[in-house]
Design an enzyme around this catalytic site. Structure first.
Site, PDB file in Angstrom:
ATOM      1  N   GLN A 199       0.853  -1.179   0.000  1.00 39.46           N
ATOM      2  CA  GLN A 199       0.000   0.000   0.000  1.00 39.46           C
ATOM      3  C   GLN A 199       0.896   1.239   0.000  1.00 39.46           C
ATOM      4  OE1 GLN A 199      -3.800  -0.885   0.411  1.00 39.46           O
ATOM      5  NE2 GLN A 199      -2.535  -2.479  -0.512  1.00 39.46           N
ATOM      6  N   ARG A 219      -4.356   3.558   4.986  1.00 40.93           N
ATOM      7  CA  ARG A 219      -3.730   4.261   3.877  1.00 40.93           C
ATOM      8  C   ARG A 219      -4.213   3.673   2.553  1.00 40.93           C
ATOM      9  NH1 ARG A 219       0.842   4.915   5.693  1.00 40.93           N
ATOM     10  NH2 ARG A 219       1.904   5.793   3.899  1.00 40.93           N
ATOM     11  N   ALA A 240     -11.594   2.034   5.375  1.00 38.17           N
ATOM     12  CA  ALA A 240     -10.631   1.248   4.614  1.00 38.17           C
ATOM     13  C   ALA A 240      -9.908   2.083   3.563  1.00 38.17           C
ATOM     14  CB  ALA A 240     -11.328   0.055   3.971  1.00 38.17           C
ATOM     15  N   HIS A 241      -8.990   1.427   2.853  1.00 34.51           N
ATOM     16  CA  HIS A 241      -8.121   2.118   1.890  1.00 34.51           C
ATOM     17  C   HIS A 241      -8.914   2.736   0.734  1.00 34.51           C
ATOM     18  CE1 HIS A 241      -7.351  -2.072  -0.186  1.00 34.51           C
ATOM     19  NE2 HIS A 241      -8.625  -1.776  -0.109  1.00 34.51           N
ATOM     20  N   ASN A 242      -8.497   3.941   0.385  1.00 35.20           N
ATOM     21  CA  ASN A 242      -9.052   4.702  -0.744  1.00 35.20           C
ATOM     22  C   ASN A 242     -10.485   5.155  -0.538  1.00 35.20           C
ATOM     23  OD1 ASN A 242      -6.863   2.737  -2.268  1.00 35.20           O
ATOM     24  ND2 ASN A 242      -6.980   4.793  -3.171  1.00 35.20           N
TER      25      ASN A 242
END
Length: 350
Positions: A199, A219, A240-242
């Site tokens: 990530q 991230r 969560a990511h994004n």
């Protein structure tokens, strides 16, 4: 410090009913009011307490209509709950703030530290970190390399900010918050094992954000996980990511939002809500507690609830049916038996 009812009313832009000279020096709940304290009434469920309340001053909404005499002095305001928050903030601002850098903190030589910052013992500040003025970093917090924390921000004990992340001005991060841990990204191989997808993105928190204890914001795989200004996040929330959280959205405890979902502005997400990944939630959406959101919400201003989440009117109609399912099942069985009897009768007549 003591304040008169008139002083408080002037500060809040309210109107006094009763003794404008009565003084208070503390707060109390309306059901536990004591002389010398100020309390408030905003929820009609608590209205009955006001008639026997021993608090000296009660904040009430301008449209409040008493049913009988009230012993306390009233201050009528547009929004009693909001005005109470203003008073709490005033008291908090009057408290002396800690300043100075503990010799027991580790601060990298390349870090840039603003004026009047407080850095407690056992804080770690990594290479190229930037910390704005008047910010407070409490004990056992880590701010890793190339991250930044804005002005007038508070990180309580045990906050962990991973590398390359950005936290804005006037933010509050409570104990146990983790900003920038890896998003949950793995690729399954042909043999069934999983390989980690590195990530390489970051997390960006804009200004005026509050994050509750033990909440985690991952991230991005690429780019940034973004929490826009004014967002308020409760304890034990997973982002969560994004993901992208729109301005002034509120997220209540134990909610989990899967990756690459975009939440609009001014949304309210209740407790224990689960939102699957790659969805879009329109502005001003309200999601009821324990809902499971499996599809995008494209129309702004909707209230949805249930699992899978549906518009609240549909949910209410479905709930009525659900409560009667056992009776409906009995009716179906009885009708089925009657149909079978009729069919047997017709067969025997032939």
């Amino acid at each position: 410090m003591e304040f008169t009812a008139q002083q408080i009313a002037d500060f809040l832009g309210g109107q006094v009913e009763g003794d404008p000279s009565v003084k208070v020096s503390n707060f109390s709940k309306i059901e536990e009011g004591k002389p010398g304290t100020i309390t408030f009434l905003s929820n009609p469920k608590y209205s009955h307490y006001i008639y026997d309340c021993n608090a000296s001053i009660v904040l009430v909404n301008k449209d409040f209509k008493p049913e009988k005499e009230i012993p306390a002095t009233l201050i009528r305001v547009n929004n009693a709950y909001e005005c109470l928050a203003q008073l709490f903030s005033l008291v908090e601002q009057s408290k002396p703030k800690k300043k100075g850098i503990s010799p027991l903190a580790f601060i990298a030589s390349t870090a840039q530290i603003g004026e009047d910052v407080y850095i407690a013992p056992f804080v770690y500040v990594g290479e190229n970190v930037k910390i704005g003025k008047n910010t407070q970093i409490h004990s056992h917090s880590n701010i890793e390399d190339n991250s930044s924390v804005g002005e007038n921000t508070v990180l309580f004990s045990g906050v962990h900010v991973y590398p390359d992340c950005s936290i804005g001005n006037n933010c509050i991060l409570h104990s146990g918050v983790v900003i920038g841990a890896d998003g949950f990204g793995f690729a399954q191989s042909e043999d069934g094992t999983y390989k980690k997808i590195t990530q390489i993105g970051n997390v960006v928190l804009e200004d005026d954000i509050e994050v509750g204890a033990n909440t985690t914001i991952d991230r991005a795989t690429l780019g940034s996980t973004i929490v826009h200004k004014g967002v308020k996040i409760d304890n034990l929330v997973q982002i969560a990511h994004n993901d992208e959280i729109g301005e002034n959205t509120v997220i209540v405890a134990q909610t989990g939002i899967a990756g690459s979902t975009k939440i609009g502005k001014n949304c309210v997400i209740g407790g224990q809500v689960g939102i699957v990944g790659h969805l879009q939630i329109a502005d001003n959406t309200q999601i009821g507690a324990q809902s499971g959101v499996t599809n995008s919400v494209k129309t702004p201003g909707q209230i949805i609830i249930g699992s899978p989440a549906i518009p609240i009117q549909n949910f209410r109609h479905s709930s009525i049916v659900f409560k009667n399912l056992s009776d409906l099942q009995k009716m179906v069985i009885e009708l089925q038996n009657k149909v079978e009897e009729l069919e047997k009768t017709k067969t025997s007549e032939k």
